[in-house]
Design an enzyme around this catalytic site. Structure first.
Site, short mmCIF file in Angstrom:
data_model
loop_
_atom_site.label_atom_id
_atom_site.label_comp_id
_atom_site.label_asym_id
_atom_site.label_seq_id
_atom_site.Cartn_x
_atom_site.Cartn_y
_atom_site.Cartn_z
N SER A 255 -46.99 -38.80 -43.53
CA SER A 255 -45.70 -39.49 -43.62
C SER A 255 -45.08 -39.23 -44.98
O SER A 255 -45.64 -38.53 -45.81
CB SER A 255 -45.90 -40.98 -43.43
OG SER A 255 -46.55 -41.53 -44.56
N LYS A 256 -43.92 -39.84 -45.19
CA LYS A 256 -43.19 -39.61 -46.44
C LYS A 256 -44.05 -39.87 -47.66
O LYS A 256 -43.88 -39.25 -48.70
CB LYS A 256 -41.94 -40.50 -46.53
CG LYS A 256 -41.10 -40.54 -45.30
CD LYS A 256 -41.46 -41.71 -44.39
CE LYS A 256 -41.88 -41.20 -43.03
NZ LYS A 256 -42.64 -42.13 -42.21
N ARG A 257 -44.94 -40.83 -47.52
CA ARG A 257 -45.79 -41.16 -48.65
C ARG A 257 -46.55 -39.95 -49.17
O ARG A 257 -46.92 -39.88 -50.33
CB ARG A 257 -46.81 -42.23 -48.25
CG ARG A 257 -46.25 -43.62 -48.13
CD ARG A 257 -47.34 -44.61 -47.83
NE ARG A 257 -47.95 -44.38 -46.53
CZ ARG A 257 -49.18 -43.92 -46.35
NH1 ARG A 257 -49.93 -43.65 -47.37
NH2 ARG A 257 -49.65 -43.75 -45.13
#
Length: 490
Positions: A255-257
RNA sequence: GGCGCUAUGGUGCAACGGUUAGCACGCGGCCCUUUCAAGGCUGAAAUACGGGUUCGAUUCCCGUUAGCGCUACCA
């Protein structure tokens, strides 16, 4: 599917605005499989969810697929334009008795909360039970008429058999049998008249004569539901191939993380499409031996569903970078030229002559520089001085190589010696520099390193004498003279 | 919670009953050397745990643990 038929596969993303690396890998596997088998790849946009049904959200995906070099043979098809087909199919299932109208109010999913709630309530009963059917399943016709009169919008649910098992073949996970009792009466058609994924995917895969469904393993658990729909529709299910997921370094879903997660961002960062492809291909697939660096044609040649692994893979950026370095350095330079050209244009450094009269020089220079690049951006980064006179001296390089106090005098002598050279080539420059070093009683390295900083502004660059040749005598002399004050100032 | 899938060094993959458990990335060292890469050599580093089956288990079976997925009128 008859054995004589060529496979038909599809990549079916939902419009999210960009192509996720997981989706890219799925697309790649479908593409490799189709190419290998001489089959057909279709592109289908799964936009039945109204919130995602926005045309602009599709563009990013198409752009990314093209960048990756994944071309499709048919489509893109949009599910939002095929709505009637799905409701017709749902009606058929309803009419056959394999489905039923449901008047319950939708229990909107709210992430983890809903799951916890469901756990929380009814601690005594309901826990550990099999999938429960909706009460509407057994409505009498009078009850149904009453509901209709009330004007309650109905959804259509699948009447899952309470006994028996559902079987399907998975090219990756093997033959699968699932207890029907574990499958709930899932919704086919929402009360809004729009189909759910389970329905639309099956209707389309039948209509488009898909023979192999290659998709993420997150769909594995729901596959029995789809097989049930195939059967209710009187169609033969395809062969499934669920490919393991790609996780972030912390083993959770990418994910973006985890930083860059869309292929577009890798394109911007200066990765080469073929390097990205090669890297992606090895995430969840192997050729069977230890081969890793495989050009695209070799990938196509060797790709097989039997080589797909069942374990989730972690996206390793360091390895991606290694692949990029390989693809920057190994293939014939000509293949790299268009990418460097684009990069130079982006930086406003491009000169048309490099595509025409000076093409040989351009190719040679790129060839020289690429031996120490990792990303395309390096060509306009540390290698900027090869393409422009407008460059700066890297402070660290100055501090490291312009330190010696004798340098101003030495460099002046070196510049004069070079300027007096009748021939300008590698050996002549080499000899001239070493001669100065010898007569001045210093190590050649001192002059070499100082000169490198003076003419390219960096401590890190290709071998000096080759660089001098590529830059040309006039530029080298000019740059050396320009650097003199800076060297004196240290 | 239920159901399912998975489990080889830090990471990606090999070994599909018998290998000193192999390769690659990354990490350390050495060589090369004109900086930095590339390249060559080399080192550390793994079969999650416990039971079986077998002459023999990384490999087959069971359990445990862990991770992931599904369990929506999302896809």
């Amino acid at each position: 599917m008859t054995s004589t038929e060529k496979p038909r596969v599809r990549f079916a993303p939902s419009p999210t605005g960009f192509l996720h690396v997981g989706g890219a890998r799925t697309a790649l596997f479908n593409w490799l499989f189709a190419k290998h088998e001489g089959g057909t790849l279709l592109l289908r946009i799964e936009d039945t969810d109204v919130e995602r049904n926005k045309p602009e959200l599709v563009d990013g995906i198409l752009v990314a697929l093209r960048w990756l070099g994944i071309e499709w043979d048919e489509g893109p098809f949009f599910q939002s334009q095929r709505i009637e087909m799905y409701s017709a199919a749902a009606e058929r299932i309803l009419a056959s008795g394999a489905g039923y109208a449901c008047y319950c109010k939708p229990a909107a999913y709210t992430g983890g909360d809903a799951a916890e709630e469901r756990e929380g309530e009814g601690d005594d009963e309901g826990k550990g039970t099999k999938a429960v059917a909706c009460p509407c399943r057994d409505l009498t016709s009078e009850q149904r008429v009453a509901k209709e009169k009330e004007g309650i919008p109905a959804a259509i649910r699948f009447r899952t058999p309470r006994t028996g098992t559902t079987h399907f073949e998975d090219a990756v996970f093997g033959p699968r049998d699932v207890q029907n009792a574990e499958i709930e009466d899932f919704v086919l058609l929402r009360s809004s008249g729009l189909p759910t994924y389970q329905l639309s995917v099956v209707v389309d895969d039948i209509d488009m004569r898909i023979t192999h469904v290659i998709r993420g393993a997150d769909h594995l658990s729901n596959t029995p539901k789809q097989v049930l729909i195939y059967e209710a529709l009187g169609a033969e299910p395809p062969i499934f191939a669920h490919v393991p997921l790609i996780l972030g370094p912390d083993r959770t879903r990418l994910s973006k993380r985890h930083g860059a997660t869309s292929v577009g961002s890798y394109a911007e960062e200066g990765f080469l499409p073929e390097a990205f492809r090669n890297f992606l291909a090895l995430l969840g697939w192997s050729s069977g031996d230890d081969s890793e660096f495989m050009r695209t044609n070799e990938l196509v040649e060797r790709f097989a569903l039997s080589g797909v692994s069942r374990t989730n893979a972690i996206f390793d950026r360091a390895k991606l970078e290694w692949f990029n370095t390989q693809y920057l350095q190994k293939p014939p330079v000509e293949e790299l030229l268009p990418y460097v050209e684009m990069e130079l244009k982006r930086a406003g450094l491009w000169k048309e002559a490099w595509a025409t009269t000076d093409r040989a020089w351009f190719a040679h220079t790129v060839d020289l520089i690429r031996s120490r690049t990792r990303l395309l951006g390096d060509f306009i980064g540390w290698a900027r001085a090869f393409f422009s006179d407008d460059f700066e001296y890297d402070p660290e390089a100055r501090a490291k190589f312009w330190k010696d106090e004798k340098l101003p005098e030495l460099m002046l002598k070196l510049t004069d010696a070079l300027e007096g050279l009748p021939e300008w080539n590698h050996d002549a420059c080499d000899a001239a520099l070493r001669a100065v070093a010898t007569s001045e009683g210093v190590k050649a390295g001192l002059l070499i390193n100082a000169t490198r900083v003076a003419i390219v502004g960096r401590a890190v660059a290709p071998p000096l004498f080759e660089t001098m040749v590529v830059l040309g005598k006039d530029r080298v002399i000019a740059r050396l003279r320009r650097a003199l004050p800076a060297i004196s100032a240290r």
